[in-house]
Design an enzyme around this catalytic site. Structure first.
Site, mmCIF file in Angstrom:
data_model
loop_
_atom_site.group_PDB
_atom_site.id
_atom_site.type_symbol
_atom_site.label_atom_id
_atom_site.label_comp_id
_atom_site.label_asym_id
_atom_site.label_seq_id
_atom_site.Cartn_x
_atom_site.Cartn_y
_atom_site.Cartn_z
ATOM 1 N N ASN A 1 0.790 -1.532 -0.551
ATOM 2 C CA ASN A 1 -0.038 0.059 0.198
ATOM 3 C C ASN A 1 0.899 1.700 0.129
ATOM 4 O O ASN A 1 1.640 1.200 -0.325
ATOM 5 C CB ASN A 1 -0.766 0.055 0.844
ATOM 6 C CG ASN A 1 -0.274 0.236 2.415
ATOM 7 O OD1 ASN A 1 0.615 0.529 3.053
ATOM 8 N ND2 ASN A 1 -0.649 -0.735 3.206
ATOM 9 N N ASP B 1 -4.344 -6.436 4.292
ATOM 10 C CA ASP B 1 -5.466 -7.482 5.285
ATOM 11 C C ASP B 1 -5.470 -8.778 4.847
ATOM 12 O O ASP B 1 -5.465 -9.735 4.973
ATOM 13 C CB ASP B 1 -6.242 -6.532 5.434
ATOM 14 C CG ASP B 1 -6.690 -5.818 5.654
ATOM 15 O OD1 ASP B 1 -6.352 -5.399 6.108
ATOM 16 O OD2 ASP B 1 -7.375 -4.205 5.036
ATOM 17 N N LYS C 1 9.577 -16.420 -10.765
ATOM 18 C CA LYS C 1 8.695 -15.128 -12.007
ATOM 19 C C LYS C 1 7.663 -15.629 -12.493
ATOM 20 O O LYS C 1 7.852 -16.816 -13.301
ATOM 21 C CB LYS C 1 9.632 -14.033 -12.210
ATOM 22 C CG LYS C 1 8.578 -13.418 -12.733
ATOM 23 C CD LYS C 1 9.545 -12.273 -13.906
ATOM 24 C CE LYS C 1 8.281 -11.472 -14.509
ATOM 25 N NZ LYS C 1 9.066 -11.185 -16.162
ATOM 26 N N LYS D 1 -14.003 0.051 14.468
ATOM 27 C CA LYS D 1 -12.766 -0.599 15.343
ATOM 28 C C LYS D 1 -12.114 -0.314 16.781
ATOM 29 O O LYS D 1 -11.689 -1.610 16.878
ATOM 30 C CB LYS D 1 -11.544 0.506 14.035
ATOM 31 C CG LYS D 1 -9.967 -0.214 13.786
ATOM 32 C CD LYS D 1 -8.935 0.057 12.743
ATOM 33 C CE LYS D 1 -8.132 -0.675 12.703
ATOM 34 N NZ LYS D 1 -7.340 0.011 11.723
ATOM 35 N N LYS E 1 -11.129 -4.138 18.349
ATOM 36 C CA LYS E 1 -9.566 -4.622 18.572
ATOM 37 C C LYS E 1 -9.517 -4.063 19.785
ATOM 38 O O LYS E 1 -8.194 -4.358 20.127
ATOM 39 C CB LYS E 1 -9.355 -3.477 17.585
ATOM 40 C CG LYS E 1 -9.178 -3.288 15.654
ATOM 41 C CD LYS E 1 -9.359 -4.428 15.114
ATOM 42 C CE LYS E 1 -9.431 -4.258 13.792
ATOM 43 N NZ LYS E 1 -9.191 -5.665 12.880
#
Length: 406
Positions: free
Chosen positions: A214, A283, A293, A341, A345
């Site tokens: 990300n 995630d 590859k 959340k 959590k």
């Protein structure tokens, strides 16, 4: 806030120099003791007499015009200042600072001072975006020079864009915030605490040359680690892929995948007083990781993904005395998703930002965050540097820990 503070105001030669009069006046009204250095070019825009009257002291322009034979002026001023504020800071003085040129009173004093330096850049939008100016500003920022970023709007040259010097009222608030931060740092509320911070992005390999990741730069996590250190804590960083360098002097462990990060946290979990999960953890990961590859074949390719270990949730279940801070990057319904959340959590605090908001996305030097606890919103911070936001987050953690002990 500024009573008794010694501020050396440097004024360089741009049209925004006219704002220096208002800035000087407002600093003095706020209780600061102000001394002024002007470049020769600055005197073409505003007179020395104006700033002399507003600062209630002599204005310095010439390195060789020694007003007091008992001292060398540029050294005396450099030693005197609690803060050197250059406003406006032109492309020229920025370049001089970057390479260490000392050919006038202001540049010589800047090279001699050990006081913190703050710049308020002001120039044409194209000058501000020029690669040389960008590089010089980045070089100075890396050396700890603070920036009051210019605003956007109509410039004196007729262009519209970023380059207007921050308004005097705003600069006074920024200076006040700096001294407030210095005062808070001096109390070292996290002394004796062990703080673990995760930063950056995790990397989930598909094959030796491809992966899922990300846009996290690691900047917020690094700012958190630096703030915890400055507040007196013993800090350890666990960092994935980053686009910035970690703060100097803070021990760190490099990891790649979510599982790697979880394993690294397990090794230090029992010794932690505070854990800040600022890393952006993938995630999902590929169900199968290929050791060679994958060659292109056909118009489509299917990749099966499976969930990664939920690090924050696992820590929330495990915690006993640890103070756990989570992060949430959202694009909508921030309050709703942040509270959900936090509860799922089992976090003590959750820091959420809307990454679609200007100045709050990945890779920026600023952030706009809201901090939640089990009761709801604790504090919504306006747009500010990630360093200032990080300091406030860690101060809240320190206050909560102190309150728990009481």
């Amino acid at each position: 806030m500024l009573t008794g503070k010694k501020i050396l105001l440097g004024v360089s030669g741009g049209i925004a120099a006219f704002k220096a009069a208002s800035l000087c006046s407002k600093l003095v009204q706020s209780g600061a003791e102000v001394k002024v250095i002007m470049t020769e070019s600055a005197t073409k825009f505003i007179t020395e007499l104006t700033l002399q009257a507003l600062s209630r002291g002599p204005v310095y322009t010439d390195t060789f015009d020694e007003k007091d034979p008992a001292v060398i002026s540029h050294i005396d001023l450099a030693d005197w200042a609690d803060l050197v504020l250059v406003a406006p800071a032109t492309a020229n003085i920025i370049a001089k600072m970057s390479v260490g040129i000392a050919d006038d009173m202001l540049s010589t004093t800047l090279l001699a001072t050990e006081a913190p330096i703050m710049l308020a850049p002001a120039m044409n939008v194209h000058m501000y975006q020029h690669p040389t100016v960008v590089r010089n500003l980045a070089d100075l920022a890396a050396r700890g020079v603070m920036m009051a970023e210019p605003g956007e709007g109509l410039l004196a040259c007729g262009y519209v864009g970023k380059g207007r010097m921050e308004e005097p009222e705003s600069l006074v608030r920024i200076v006040e915030a700096f001294f407030d931060r210095q005062m808070r740092l001096s109390s070292k509320p996290l002394k004796g605490r062990r703080v673990i911070v995760t930063a950056g992005a995790t990397v989930e390999r598909i094959d030796p040359v491809r992966y899922i990741t990300n846009d996290s730069s690691g900047k917020m996590g690094f700012a958190i680690a630096a703030a915890a250190r400055d507040l007196g804590a013993d800090v350890h960083l666990i960092m994935g892929s980053t686009q910035a360098s970690p703060p100097q002097g803070i021990p760190h462990t490099r990891v790649e995948s979510a599982q790697d990060m979880y394993d690294a946290l397990q090794e230090v979990w029992e010794t932690a007083d505070i854990v800040v999960k600022a890393a952006a953890v993938a995630d999902y990961r590929p169900k199968e990781q290929f050791d060679r590859k994958i060659k292109k074949s056909g118009d489509q390719m299917s990749l099966e993904l499976v969930k990664t270990v939920d690090i924050l949730e696992s820590l929330g279940r495990m915690k006993t005395t640890q103070f756990l801070i989570g992060f949430a990057a959202e694009t909508n319904d921030l309050d709703k998703y942040a509270m959900d959340k936090l509860r799922r959590k089992n976090c003590d605090l959750l820091v959420a930002n809307d990454v679609t908001q200007e100045g709050a996305g990945f890779g920026t030097d600023t952030n706009v965050v809201s901090i939640f606890d089990s009761s709801g919103l604790v504090e919504a911070l306006p747009l500010m540097s990630k360093e200032m936001a990080a300091l406030r987050i860690m101060e809240l953690a320190a206050e909560r820990l102190a309150g728990a002990l009481d």
